[in-house]
Motif scaffolding. Sequence first.
Motif, PDB file in Angstrom:
ATOM      1  N   UNK A 185       0.828  -1.220   0.000  1.00 18.82           N
ATOM      2  CA  UNK A 185       0.000   0.000   0.000  1.00 18.82           C
ATOM      3  C   UNK A 185       0.858   1.264   0.000  1.00 18.82           C
ATOM      4  N   UNK A 186       0.505   2.224  -0.847  1.00 18.68           N
ATOM      5  CA  UNK A 186       1.328   3.430  -0.976  1.00 18.68           C
ATOM      6  C   UNK A 186       0.580   4.731  -0.699  1.00 18.68           C
ATOM      7  N   UNK A 187      -0.728   4.653  -0.457  1.00 14.16           N
ATOM      8  CA  UNK A 187      -1.483   5.870  -0.132  1.00 14.16           C
ATOM      9  C   UNK A 187      -2.216   5.609   1.181  1.00 14.16           C
ATOM     10  N   UNK A 188      -1.977   6.517   2.151  1.00 11.93           N
ATOM     11  CA  UNK A 188      -2.527   6.316   3.494  1.00 11.93           C
ATOM     12  C   UNK A 188      -3.483   7.461   3.791  1.00 11.93           C
ATOM     13  N   UNK A 189      -4.681   7.142   4.292  1.00 15.12           N
ATOM     14  CA  UNK A 189      -5.526   8.242   4.766  1.00 15.12           C
ATOM     15  C   UNK A 189      -6.194   7.860   6.069  1.00 15.12           C
ATOM     16  N   UNK A 190      -6.725   8.865   6.752  1.00 13.24           N
ATOM     17  CA  UNK A 190      -7.376   8.630   8.041  1.00 13.24           C
ATOM     18  C   UNK A 190      -8.836   9.017   7.940  1.00 13.24           C
ATOM     19  N   UNK A 191      -9.671   8.216   8.601  1.00 13.98           N
ATOM     20  CA  UNK A 191     -11.079   8.574   8.764  1.00 13.98           C
ATOM     21  C   UNK A 191     -11.379   8.501  10.264  1.00 13.98           C
ATOM     22  N   UNK A 192     -11.897   9.603  10.821  1.00 16.34           N
ATOM     23  CA  UNK A 192     -12.320   9.593  12.217  1.00 16.34           C
ATOM     24  C   UNK A 192     -13.834   9.511  12.227  1.00 16.34           C
ATOM     25  N   UNK A 193     -14.378   8.403  12.693  1.00 15.32           N
ATOM     26  CA  UNK A 193     -15.818   8.221  12.679  1.00 15.32           C
ATOM     27  C   UNK A 193     -16.352   7.924  14.060  1.00 15.32           C
ATOM     28  N   UNK A 194     -17.700   7.912  14.141  1.00 15.19           N
ATOM     29  CA  UNK A 194     -18.298   7.693  15.463  1.00 15.19           C
ATOM     30  C   UNK A 194     -18.403   6.215  15.810  1.00 15.19           C
ATOM     31  N   UNK A 195     -18.485   5.361  14.803  1.00 14.95           N
ATOM     32  CA  UNK A 195     -18.385   3.929  15.086  1.00 14.95           C
ATOM     33  C   UNK A 195     -17.902   3.229  13.826  1.00 14.95           C
TER      34      UNK A 195
END
Lengths: 179, 147
Positions: A123-133
């Motif tokens: 994997x070469x692209x990293x992203x973050x998701x902050x969610x409630x669940x």
Amino acid sequence: MTAQQLLADNIDSLQLSPEQQLELFAAIEQGLPLVAQPYLAIAEEIGATEEQVISTIEHWQEQGMIRRFGLVIRHRKLGYVANAMVVWNVDDACVDDVAAILAQKKVITLCYRRPRVLPDWPYNLFCMIHGKDRAQVIKQLDDMCQHSELAGIDKKILFSNKAYKQRGGKYSQASASGN
Amino acid sequence: MDALDKKILNRTQRGIPVSEQPFADIANELDCTEEQVINKLQHMLDDGLLSRFGPMYDAASLGGAFTLSAMQVPEERFDEVTEIVNAFSQVAHNYKRQHRLNMWFVVACESQDEIQAVLQNIEQQSSLRVYDFPKEEEFYVGLYLPV
């Protein structure tokens, strides 16, 4: 280069002395006082004028040293407890295009290109998701992938189970103590 | 949390004006009083919803060196390896994640050399491989969590 050196290099264009700049840097890192004129309060603390403080902070913002003057929220306390790292195996030629699509999505909070480590990690692209669940994060990701060029890309979601260490950056202290 | 709390939280997440009376500016935008903005923010600080107001530094422009690293830690060694990794003052965040690579941490140093020294030390002390994923390009940073 340390923060001190960077600050010292820029004194010519500023009205504050190098010592006052360091004091200002340390003072705002502690947090802005919650009073009607917070920049005046800081100015009084470091023996400068309100105008000097404001223009110095504006200068630091223009330089990109300060990205944003805002607040640090405790996202877990606001119910954002599902912290997911989503990693994508994107064809090298398409990374910019895919990143541009991801960066537009409201739920994405960070998007970085990082190296693959083959054969273990493609994997070469990293992203973050902050969610409630977790279910919400999975649904947001599924929705995102349905109507775009993201559909066919190999990806993985890595939810965090536990934060074992969390500390914010303390730049003035880190530099002063040589850490 | 009432409707005004939410509006204030959403507005201030995007940044606080650098002006003589920043909270009055926000109050004007949100159609409330300066006193309300200050009181509600103070309340959120007291409640621990906010940890502080302040600058979000661009770490790289301050001259630091950073990387994201990961390890594959056997479940029975997880606590022991966590202790090894967290003992380094340069380790800023450490999360357990669901994957074969199950330990993910950020290392923040003053130089690339120091980063490499820390990672090598962790490898030696744990006898486990450290995978290094330094940032190659930043496309987006915008932690905005609407309430």
